[in-house]
Design a protein around this motif. Structure first.
Motif, PDB file in Angstrom:
ATOM      1  N   ALA A   1       0.662  -1.203  -0.042  1.00 66.37           N
ATOM      2  CA  ALA A   1       0.316  -0.273   0.020  1.00 66.37           C
ATOM      3  C   ALA A   1       1.201   1.172   0.103  1.00 66.37           C
ATOM      4  O   ALA A   1       0.583   1.954  -0.347  1.00 66.37           O
ATOM      5  N   SER A   2       2.015   0.863   1.222  1.00 72.39           N
ATOM      6  CA  SER A   2       2.556   2.045   0.835  1.00 72.39           C
ATOM      7  C   SER A   2       3.456   2.747  -0.363  1.00 72.39           C
ATOM      8  O   SER A   2       3.321   3.480  -1.248  1.00 72.39           O
TER       9      SER A   2
ATOM     10  N   SER B   1       2.407   1.679  -3.457  1.00 73.10           N
ATOM     11  CA  SER B   1       1.448   1.667  -4.574  1.00 73.10           C
ATOM     12  C   SER B   1       1.117   3.657  -4.948  1.00 73.10           C
ATOM     13  O   SER B   1       0.981   3.752  -5.706  1.00 73.10           O
ATOM     14  N   ALA B   2       1.378   4.077  -3.442  1.00 69.42           N
ATOM     15  CA  ALA B   2       1.070   5.148  -2.921  1.00 69.42           C
ATOM     16  C   ALA B   2       1.691   6.180  -3.747  1.00 69.42           C
ATOM     17  O   ALA B   2       1.269   7.513  -4.412  1.00 69.42           O
TER      18      ALA B   2
ATOM     19  N   ASP C   1      -5.020  -0.176  -6.492  1.00 72.46           N
ATOM     20  CA  ASP C   1      -3.973  -1.303  -5.108  1.00 72.46           C
ATOM     21  C   ASP C   1      -4.324  -0.152  -4.268  1.00 72.46           C
ATOM     22  O   ASP C   1      -3.337  -1.372  -3.317  1.00 72.46           O
ATOM     23  N   THR C   2      -3.564   0.912  -3.955  1.00 73.29           N
ATOM     24  CA  THR C   2      -3.260   1.299  -3.197  1.00 73.29           C
ATOM     25  C   THR C   2      -4.645   1.139  -1.699  1.00 73.29           C
ATOM     26  O   THR C   2      -4.160   0.377  -0.559  1.00 73.29           O
ATOM     27  N   GLN C   3      -5.387   1.542  -2.470  1.00 73.54           N
ATOM     28  CA  GLN C   3      -6.654   0.885  -1.497  1.00 73.54           C
ATOM     29  C   GLN C   3      -6.737  -0.606  -0.939  1.00 73.54           C
ATOM     30  O   GLN C   3      -7.318  -0.890   0.259  1.00 73.54           O
TER      31      GLN C   3
ATOM     32  N   ARG D   1      -4.445  -1.307   1.553  1.00 66.55           N
ATOM     33  CA  ARG D   1      -5.516  -1.322   2.571  1.00 66.55           C
ATOM     34  C   ARG D   1      -5.831  -1.732   3.172  1.00 66.55           C
ATOM     35  O   ARG D   1      -6.141  -2.256   4.509  1.00 66.55           O
TER      36      ARG D   1
END
Length: 161
Positions: A20-21, A23-24, A87-89, A92
């Motif tokens: 997640a980190s 991908s952000a 993907d980030t969401q 998470r």
């Protein structure tokens, strides 16, 4: 590694947080790509304005081709950024506590029902992480190509000024 009560092991949860980190980062790359695209288009316009009207034939075509290439690269990079934002969401949501989190297997089934992924066994968190890394690498390559296009424009302006 023992799965917790919701079925996701601690190592997978940690990997989901890492993914997640990472991908952000795509959001920051999108901002840089927007700036690079504006630089390409601005240098094209400035180069054309600085050039005498009588000598604009081939340089105008070159500027138009560079701008078109930059727009195509930027469009692909933007699609990658949208996918990385999703993907980030998702990562998470995988990393939330038991009872609150999105379960990877259920997510894969929902994608299959929506026709966005072939039906099959759930992917591992490692496979998901590798996919996100691949998208991030592709987005970085697009940003590099946009920056190279802007530099090419500046060199071209200097050579034809």
């Amino acid at each position: 590694m023992t799965p917790d009560c919701a079925g996701l092991c601690a190592a997978d949860r940690d990997l989901a947080i890492l993914a997640a980190s990472a991908s952000a980062t795509g959001e920051r790359l999108q901002s840089a790509a927007n700036t690079a695209l504006l630089a390409v288009l601005a240098t094209d316009v400035l180069g054309l304005l600085a050039m005498p009207v009588a000598t604009r034939g081939t340089p105008v075509m070159a500027a138009a081709l560079l701008s078109a290439a930059a727009l195509v690269i930027w469009s692909w990079q933007t699609l990658l950024a949208i996918r990385l934002a999703l993907d980030t969401q998702v990562f998470r949501a995988f990393a939330l506590g038991p009872g609150e989190r999105l379960e990877p297997g259920g997510f894969d089934q929902a994608l299959a029902r929506a026709g966005l992924r072939p039906a099959g066994p759930p992917r591992s968190m490692q496979a998901r992480w590798l996919g996100a890394k691949r998208l991030l690498a592709q987005q970085s390559i697009c940003l590099s190509a946009l920056v190279l296009t802007a530099i090419t424009n500046l060199v071209w302006i200097g050579a034809n000024a």
